[in-house]
Design a protein around this motif. Sequence first.
Motif, PDB file in Angstrom:
ATOM      1  N   CYS A 156      43.673  34.857  41.428  1.00 25.10           N
ATOM      2  CA  CYS A 156      43.129  33.502  41.001  1.00 25.10           C
ATOM      3  C   CYS A 156      43.951  32.928  40.218  1.00 25.10           C
ATOM      4  O   CYS A 156      45.028  33.348  39.661  1.00 25.10           O
ATOM      5  CB  CYS A 156      41.805  33.973  40.536  1.00 25.10           C
ATOM      6  SG  CYS A 156      41.630  34.756  39.198  1.00 25.10           S
ATOM      7  N   SER A 176      37.315  38.128  42.092  1.00 23.02           N
ATOM      8  CA  SER A 176      37.891  36.688  41.620  1.00 23.02           C
ATOM      9  C   SER A 176      38.634  35.970  42.573  1.00 23.02           C
ATOM     10  O   SER A 176      39.112  34.850  42.457  1.00 23.02           O
ATOM     11  CB  SER A 176      38.546  37.059  40.336  1.00 23.02           C
ATOM     12  OG  SER A 176      39.661  37.777  40.417  1.00 23.02           O
ATOM     13  N   THR A 225      35.396  30.747  37.640  1.00 18.70           N
ATOM     14  CA  THR A 225      35.794  31.037  38.904  1.00 18.70           C
ATOM     15  C   THR A 225      34.630  32.077  39.516  1.00 18.70           C
ATOM     16  O   THR A 225      34.445  32.079  40.520  1.00 18.70           O
ATOM     17  CB  THR A 225      36.893  31.846  38.662  1.00 18.70           C
ATOM     18  OG1 THR A 225      37.985  30.901  38.388  1.00 18.70           O
ATOM     19  CG2 THR A 225      37.475  32.464  40.004  1.00 18.70           C
TER      20      THR A 225
END
Length: 200
Positions: free
Chosen positions: A33, A67, A112
């Motif tokens: 991420c 994530s 996120t």
Amino acid sequence: MEIKCIQTGVFRVNTYIVPVEGNKVFVVDPAACAFSGDENKITLYLEKNHLECVAILLTHCHFDHISGILPIKQKFPNAKIAVSAIDAPEIGYGMINKSCLRGMGLEDLAETLMNQPKPDTLLLEGDDFYGWKVMITPGHTSGCLCLYNKTEKKLISGDTLFFNGYGRTDLPTGSDKEMAESLERLRREVPFDADLYPGH
């Protein structure tokens, strides 16, 4: 069958690229991420090798294993997100609160996690997932799962079983008793010489 391991995310999770057929694959536990600076690590690998992601498999819903869902979904919008029916309600932010993230210096990861897509496929014990048997193995979380391919003698174990160890049981929905039972089950049902693909 060659399974590719890519370490991704803030805790260097073992993300696996698993062949399905032809150029199709599924991705296990994507963590890459923007926060960890490797947002495109998985998708670039898939592009470079002309692979199409048809599914994203989550062994459980802890933040360090999920994530990286969004970058893959943006590149492969038809990829189905699969997780155990038990852990599904906890995807994203459900299993960890902001104060816990703050304590690890990861507070900026909260946004996120809160914006993760919802799962498409809820897996149950014994389900077939592209030729892999779903084994619900509680202990690390109540809905942790492993995937076992009997033909290939390969076990994707997430955070249930590590090399010379196993996942922690002191987080929400974790259980020492259930972990012991899950490990005993794996000992009984998976050959000792099977290839192991753990989450860390």
